[in-house]
Scaffold this motif. Sequence first.
Motif, mmCIF file in Angstrom:
data_model
loop_
_atom_site.group_PDB
_atom_site.id
_atom_site.type_symbol
_atom_site.label_atom_id
_atom_site.label_comp_id
_atom_site.label_asym_id
_atom_site.label_seq_id
_atom_site.Cartn_x
_atom_site.Cartn_y
_atom_site.Cartn_z
ATOM 1 N N LEU A 64 76.353 2.726 -51.669
ATOM 2 C CA LEU A 64 75.684 3.498 -50.538
ATOM 3 C C LEU A 64 76.712 4.518 -49.970
ATOM 4 C CD1 LEU A 64 73.111 4.044 -49.119
ATOM 5 C CD2 LEU A 64 73.776 2.136 -47.717
ATOM 6 N N GLU A 65 77.746 3.884 -49.531
ATOM 7 C CA GLU A 65 78.658 4.704 -48.679
ATOM 8 C C GLU A 65 79.022 6.019 -49.926
ATOM 9 O OE1 GLU A 65 81.515 2.021 -47.213
ATOM 10 O OE2 GLU A 65 80.419 1.501 -45.475
ATOM 11 N N GLU A 66 79.389 5.320 -50.975
ATOM 12 C CA GLU A 66 79.640 6.776 -51.880
ATOM 13 C C GLU A 66 78.992 7.789 -52.090
ATOM 14 O OE1 GLU A 66 81.209 7.258 -56.508
ATOM 15 O OE2 GLU A 66 80.927 4.998 -55.807
ATOM 16 N N GLU A 67 77.540 7.305 -52.206
ATOM 17 C CA GLU A 67 76.263 8.296 -52.164
ATOM 18 C C GLU A 67 76.304 9.018 -50.817
ATOM 19 O OE1 GLU A 67 74.597 9.426 -54.594
ATOM 20 O OE2 GLU A 67 75.426 7.775 -56.114
ATOM 21 N N LEU A 68 76.372 8.453 -49.508
ATOM 22 C CA LEU A 68 76.409 9.253 -48.173
ATOM 23 C C LEU A 68 77.539 10.107 -48.121
ATOM 24 C CD1 LEU A 68 75.547 6.112 -45.974
ATOM 25 C CD2 LEU A 68 73.805 8.305 -46.469
ATOM 26 N N ARG A 69 78.644 9.917 -48.536
ATOM 27 C CA ARG A 69 79.772 10.596 -48.506
ATOM 28 C C ARG A 69 79.582 11.876 -49.460
ATOM 29 N NH1 ARG A 69 83.057 6.071 -48.184
ATOM 30 N NH2 ARG A 69 83.252 5.951 -50.739
ATOM 31 N N ALA A 70 78.915 11.810 -50.680
ATOM 32 C CA ALA A 70 78.816 13.039 -51.482
ATOM 33 C C ALA A 70 77.460 13.696 -50.828
ATOM 34 C CB ALA A 70 78.183 12.499 -52.895
#
Length: 458
Positions: free
Chosen positions: A88-94
Amino acid sequence: MEERVLEFVKGLRGRGVPVSTAESIDALGAVAEVGLEDPEAFRASLKAALVKTRRDGAVFDELFPLYFYGLEGCGEVASPDEELLARLEEELRAMAAQNGHNPLLMLLLAGRGGEFESFIRAAAGAVGTSQLTTRMQVGMYTRRIFDSFDWERMDEDFRELQSRLRESGWSEEELAELERIYQANREALRRQVRRYVEREQARNVDRLPNSERMDRLMQRPLSTLDEQELQQMRRAVDILARKLRNKLSLREKRMRRDKLDVKATLRRNMRHGGVPFHLVLRTRRLEKVELMVLCDVSSSVARVSQFMLQFVYTLQDCLAKVRSFVFVDELGEVTSFFHEEEIERGVRRALTEAGIAYHARSDFGYVFRQFCERYLQDVGYRTYILIIGDARNNYNDPCAWALEKMRDRSKGIIWLNPETKPFWDTGDSVMSEYAPYCREVRVCRTLRDLEDTVSSII
């Protein structure tokens, strides 16, 4: 943190805890030495520096959470598992790289409830909470602060995130779990906002000068008080009654001073040619009144009766005799409770142990008949009868003749009704049948009304 400690010291002083400048400096030194890593050690060091008596300790324990405790314990937050959180954090950063960063949305989805407070404080600063002083304002301020987070945009960002995750191959079960976490933490944030507003309201009240705080309490309807305000009201009743008792004692001392009787002095000194060799003083006789208090303790009136009993027995030194009774559909005497116990304990017993049916339907007529049969012979020319009740008789016989007999034997009957006048004689109320036999009939809904009544009797 130094500023918060000094605010806390000011709050303690506002509640009557004596804290000197030297003790404030000691508290700051203790906090600097202990630090914030261990909350219990921090609390213990402050208490050791500022508290000297058991009573002060109770005030410290009440105020400490308002100034120092965070909001993490205000409600459970939902959190995703570690693997889901990392993805989730990876998608939020993108997503943040393309459309900008929404930090609160990330906290909600990650379940980091301990970091909500900084956002709540910022929103509260924008809304302004300086005028938040009563419990009735808590809901309004909670809604204002919560709505200031722009939930329309938050929901749009969340739907966009769901679309990106669906395109990235997230399963519907994972998306449903994320939806559940978002909704659950949104409600957890709402609870934390309310807790923050309750804390600010309590702190704002503690910042008020003692006189202003007392005046606010004096004007509050007794039926609207919550448990915290009831505790404050009990302390206020005790303070107010003691002040009135001191005022009456001072007046009695002045009245006991003999005054010069000019006519008698001249007559006695006629043989000396009118020269006043011998003074004649006039002695004033002080006559204290007796009081019989009849308190309706049915659910609609019990709170007013409770505070009246506390008030009267705190002032009993100013009265020749006090006898107290409670009733619903029958009468029970509770005078002995106040001889055997402290006043607060006596009031609690009067409201639970008088040997009457507390949950019955009110019957004023039968109660007045009982009083005439059992206690009318004890009423004398110095006796005031104080009745507290709403005169709602449940369509029973009002027996106004019994109240007339009570009036004829006593110095006067004073009736306190917690209902406002527009409600008298509506439904089963028979106030107009009792009023002609009363010296006074008053609306009594606040502590100010109680004080005025007792002052007029004494």
